[in-house]
Design an enzyme around this catalytic site. Structure first.
Site, PDB file in Angstrom:
ATOM      1  N   ASP A  17      -4.326   3.474  14.176  1.00 12.47           N
ATOM      2  CA  ASP A  17      -3.649   4.076  13.362  1.00 12.47           C
ATOM      3  C   ASP A  17      -4.155   5.526  12.831  1.00 12.47           C
ATOM      4  O   ASP A  17      -4.847   6.074  13.519  1.00 12.47           O
ATOM      5  CB  ASP A  17      -3.277   3.158  11.927  1.00 12.47           C
ATOM      6  CG  ASP A  17      -4.674   2.858  11.253  1.00 12.47           C
ATOM      7  OD1 ASP A  17      -5.546   3.539  11.549  1.00 12.47           O
ATOM      8  OD2 ASP A  17      -4.683   2.054  10.222  1.00 12.47           O
ATOM      9  N   ARG A  64       0.784  -1.364   0.016  1.00  8.97           N
ATOM     10  CA  ARG A  64       0.038  -0.062  -0.048  1.00  8.97           C
ATOM     11  C   ARG A  64       0.860   1.245   0.007  1.00  8.97           C
ATOM     12  O   ARG A  64       1.502   1.549   1.010  1.00  8.97           O
ATOM     13  CB  ARG A  64      -0.915   0.052   1.133  1.00  8.97           C
ATOM     14  CG  ARG A  64      -1.533   1.346   1.330  1.00  8.97           C
ATOM     15  CD  ARG A  64      -3.086   1.213   2.178  1.00  8.97           C
ATOM     16  NE  ARG A  64      -2.717   1.257   3.395  1.00  8.97           N
ATOM     17  CZ  ARG A  64      -3.564   0.998   4.490  1.00  8.97           C
ATOM     18  NH1 ARG A  64      -5.035   1.345   4.381  1.00  8.97           N
ATOM     19  NH2 ARG A  64      -3.201   1.083   5.656  1.00  8.97           N
TER      20      ARG A  64
END
EC number: 2.3.3.9
Length: 541
Positions: free
Chosen positions: A450, A169
Site C-alpha cells: 500500500d 480509518r
C-alpha cells in the site's frame, strides 16, 4: 431545510457529480455538518502542518527529536488513564484491514476476525467515486443492507454469528478533498471522511451495541491528537451523541509521534482505544525525517525487520506506554498474502506470518492485523494459544526502559543490493500505477503493498542516491544509475501489463523522487491531481 442549515451551506460547493446512491450521503444536513467542521478546525490543521515543516528544518540542521520537557509532568503522573474499552473493543486479537469497496466490506465482515478496519486511507485511492461509494458501503453495512450480486455471485453478510466490530480509518491531516470546498477552500480529507461517517452512522452504531470507532493515521505530535479530540467533542455535541461514545486508536507510524505516545493518549484519554504499531509507515517516516543524515542510511528493506534496534525499541515503548495507561497496544500488519500455485513458497510465507504473530503476542500486544482473510486463522491460533484472556493490558512491562537514543538507533545490519534497488522500483511503480487506476492496494512479490510500503521504496532510493552508497556488488548508486534502472523496470512492466496501463505515467512522477534531489512530502499528495475530477460547476445540493 432549516434556516440554520441554509446559512451553513453558504459558499459550500460539491465539485463532482452526486449519484443516486450518493444522494443519501451528501444530504444538505450532512454537508452543513462538514462545513461546520471545516470552519472550526481547518485553520488549526494548517498551523499544525506548518509546525511539521519547522520541525523538519530543525532535524535537517542536526537537532534530533527527544521526549518533550514541557510535558514531563504528564508522563510522570501515575494517576490518569485512557478510556475503558468500549463495547465490541475489549477483545481485538485479530483485526482485518482493507479498502471500502463493496466486495471487500462484505468479505471482511464475514471473516473470522474480531474487528474490521475499513480503510479510507493508505489502501484506498481517493478518487471521488471511491470515497463516496465507500461511505455508501459503510452506511449499508451498518444497516445490514449491503448484500449484492457481482458477476452471478451473491455476496451476503453472514447471519450465523455477530459481525466483527467496525472501525474506520479516515485520511491523515495532510490530505485534502478537493471535490468539496467551503469558501473556495478544499476541506480536509480526514474531516470529510470522519464527518460523513459519523453524521450518518453514530446513533445507529450505538443502537447496534457498538459505537463510532476510528483509527487515526499519520500524526506527528500530541497537538494533532488534541485536534482530533476537539473534533470528536464538537461532533458529539452537535449530533446529540454522548461524549466518550467515540473511540480512536492512534497509529504510531511516525518517528516524531513515538516521542509523544503518552501525551497522545492523554489528549484523547476520554476517547482513547490505544495505539497501534504502524510498522511500514514508521520505517518510511524514520527514513524521511533523517534522509539528509549520512549516519541514518538503512540497508535493503528486507533487512529492516521488527528486531532492528530502532523498531524493537519502538514496539517495547508502545506496549509499556499503552498498558501503563490501561489501553490496547495493537500489533502491526502481516503484509504477506497466500501465494497461489507455489506450495513451497506459500508454506514459507505462512510460516513467516506465524513467526511474526508469535513475536507480537509474546511481546505483549493485545491484538494484530492481517490483510487477507486466509491469514486470520493463523493469527487467531497464535493469539488464542498465548493470550487466553481478552487482552494483555494487565502486563505492565515495568522493567522495560527505552531511551531517545534507543528510538534513534538505526544501526541495522545488512547490505544495499541491486536486487533491493530493483524491488523498490517495482514496488513503487506497481503501487503508483495501481493508485492512478483508482486501486489502493496491490499484490507484489507475495505482499499486499500500500502507500506505506511504496513510500519506504521511494525514500530508500532517494536516500541511497543522495549519499552515493555502494551496493554489495560494488556499484555506486547515483541519480543516473537509479534513473537508468527505473527506465528498464518501467519499460518491462509496461510491456507486460498490456494496453491502458499507467506505468509510464507513474515513472514520470517517480523519476524526480529517486535522484536524491527533489523530495515530495507524500507520494499521495504528489499524485492526487491525476485522480481528481473537479468539476467546473457545482452539483446541486
Amino acid at each position: 431545510m432549516s434556516p440554520q442549515v441554509d446559512t451553513l451551506l453558504q459558499d459550500v460547493q460539491v465539485l463532482a457529480p452526486i449519484s443516486e446512491a450518493a444522494s443519501k450521503i451528501l444530504t444538505k444536513e450532512a454537508c452543513a455538518f462538514l462545513a461546520t467542521l471545516h470552519r472550526t478546525f481547518n485553520a488549526t490543521r494548517k498551523q499544525l502542518l506548518e509546525r511539521r515543516v519547522l520541525r523538519q528544518a530543525e532535524i535537517d540542521k542536526g537537532v534530533l527529536p527527544d521526549f518533550l520537557p514541557e510535558t514531563k509532568h504528564i508522563r510522570e503522573d501515575p494517576t490518569w488513564r485512557g478510556a475503558d474499552p468500549a463495547p465490541g473493543m475489549v477483545d481485538r486479537r485479530v483485526e482485518i484491514t482493507g479498502p471500502t469497496d463493496r466486495k471487500m466490506v462484505v468479505n471482511a465482515l464475514n471473516s473470522d476476525v474480531w474487528t474490521y478496519m475499513a480503510d479510507f486511507e493508505d489502501s484506498n485511492s481517493p478518487t471521488w467515486e471511491n470515497m463516496i461509494n465507500g461511505q455508501v458501503n459503510m452506511y449499508d453495512a451498518i444497516r445490514r443492507q449491503i448484500d449484492f450480486n457481482l458477476n452471478g455471485k451473491d455476496y451476503k453478510l453472514r447471519t450465523d454469528r455477530a459481525l466483527p466490530t467496525l472501525i474506520v480509518r479516515p485520511r491523515g491531516w495532510h490530505l485534502e478533498e478537493k471535490h468539496f470546498t467551503v469558501g473556495g477552500e478544499p476541506i480536509s480529507g480526514g474531516l470529510f471522511d470522519f464527518g460523513l461517517y459519523f453524521f450518518h452512522n453514530a446513533k445507529q452504531l450505538i443502537a447496534n451495541g457498538h459505537g463510532p470507532y476510528f483509527y487515526l493515521p499519520k500524526m506527528e505530535s500530541h497537538l494533532e491528537a488534541r485536534l482530533w479530540n476537539d473534533v470528536f467533542n464538537l461532533a458529539q455535541d452537535t449530533c446529540g451523541v454522548p461524549r466518550g461514545s467515540i473511540r480512536g486508536t492512534v497509529l504510531i507510524e511516525t518517528i516524531m509521534a513515538a516521542f509523544e505516545m503518552e501525551e497522545i493518549i492523554y489528549e484523547l484519554r476520554q476517547h482513547s482505544s490505544g495505539l497501534n504499531c504502524g510498522r511500514w509507515d514508521y520505517i518510511f517516516s524514520t527514513i524521511k525525517k533523517f534522509r539528509l543524515n549520512p549516519n541514518c542510511v538503512l540497508p535493503d528493506r528486507s533487512c529492516v525487520t521488527m528486531t532492528s534496534p530502532f523498531m524493537d525499541a519502538y514496539v517495547k515503548l508502545l506496549i509499556k506506554t499503552c498498558h501503563k495507561r490501561g489501553v490496547h497496544a495493537m500489533g502491526g500488519m502481516a503484509a504477506l498474502i497466500p501465494i497461489k500455485n507455489d506450495e513451497e513458497a506459500n508454506k514459507k510465507a505462512m510460516e513467516g506470518v506465524y513467526s511474526d504473530k508469535l513475536r507480537e503476542v509474546k511481546a505483549g500486544h493485545d491484538g494484530t492485523w492481517v490483510a487477507h482473510p486466509a491469514l486470520a486463522k493463523i493469527a487467531s491460533d497464535v493469539f488464542n494459544q498465548h493470550m487466553p484472556t481478552p487482552n494483555q493490558i494487565f502486563r505492565r512491562n515495568e522493567e522495560v526502559s527505552v531511551s531517545s537514543q534507543d528510538l534513534l538507533n538505526m544501526n541495522v545490519p545488512g547490505s544495499i543490493t541491486e536486487e533491493g534497488i530493483r524491488k523498490n522500483l517495482v514496488i513503487g511503480l506497481g503501487y503508483m500505477e495501481g493508485w492512478l487506476r483508482a486501486v489502493g492496494c496491490v499484490p507484489i512479490y507475495g505482499l499486499m503493498e500500500d502507500a506505506a510500503t511504496a513510500e519506504v521504496s521511494r525514500s530508500q532510493l532517494w536516500q541511497w542516491a543522495r549519499h552515493g552508497v555502494t551496493t554489495a556488488e560494488g556499484k555506486k548508486v547515483t541519480k543516473e544509475y537509479n534513473l537508468q534502472i527505473l527506465k528498464e523496470v518501467a519499460d518491462d512492466l509496461s510491456s507486460k501489463a498490456g494496453a491502458g496501463n499507467k506505468y509510464q505515467l507513474a515513472a514520470q512522477y517517480f523519476a524526480p523522487q529517486i535522484t536524491g534531489e527533489d523530495y515530495a512530502d507524500f507520494l499521495t499528495t504528489l499524485l492526487y491531481n491525476e485522480i481528481t475530477t473537479v468539476a467546473s460547476t457545482a452539483a446541486k445540493l
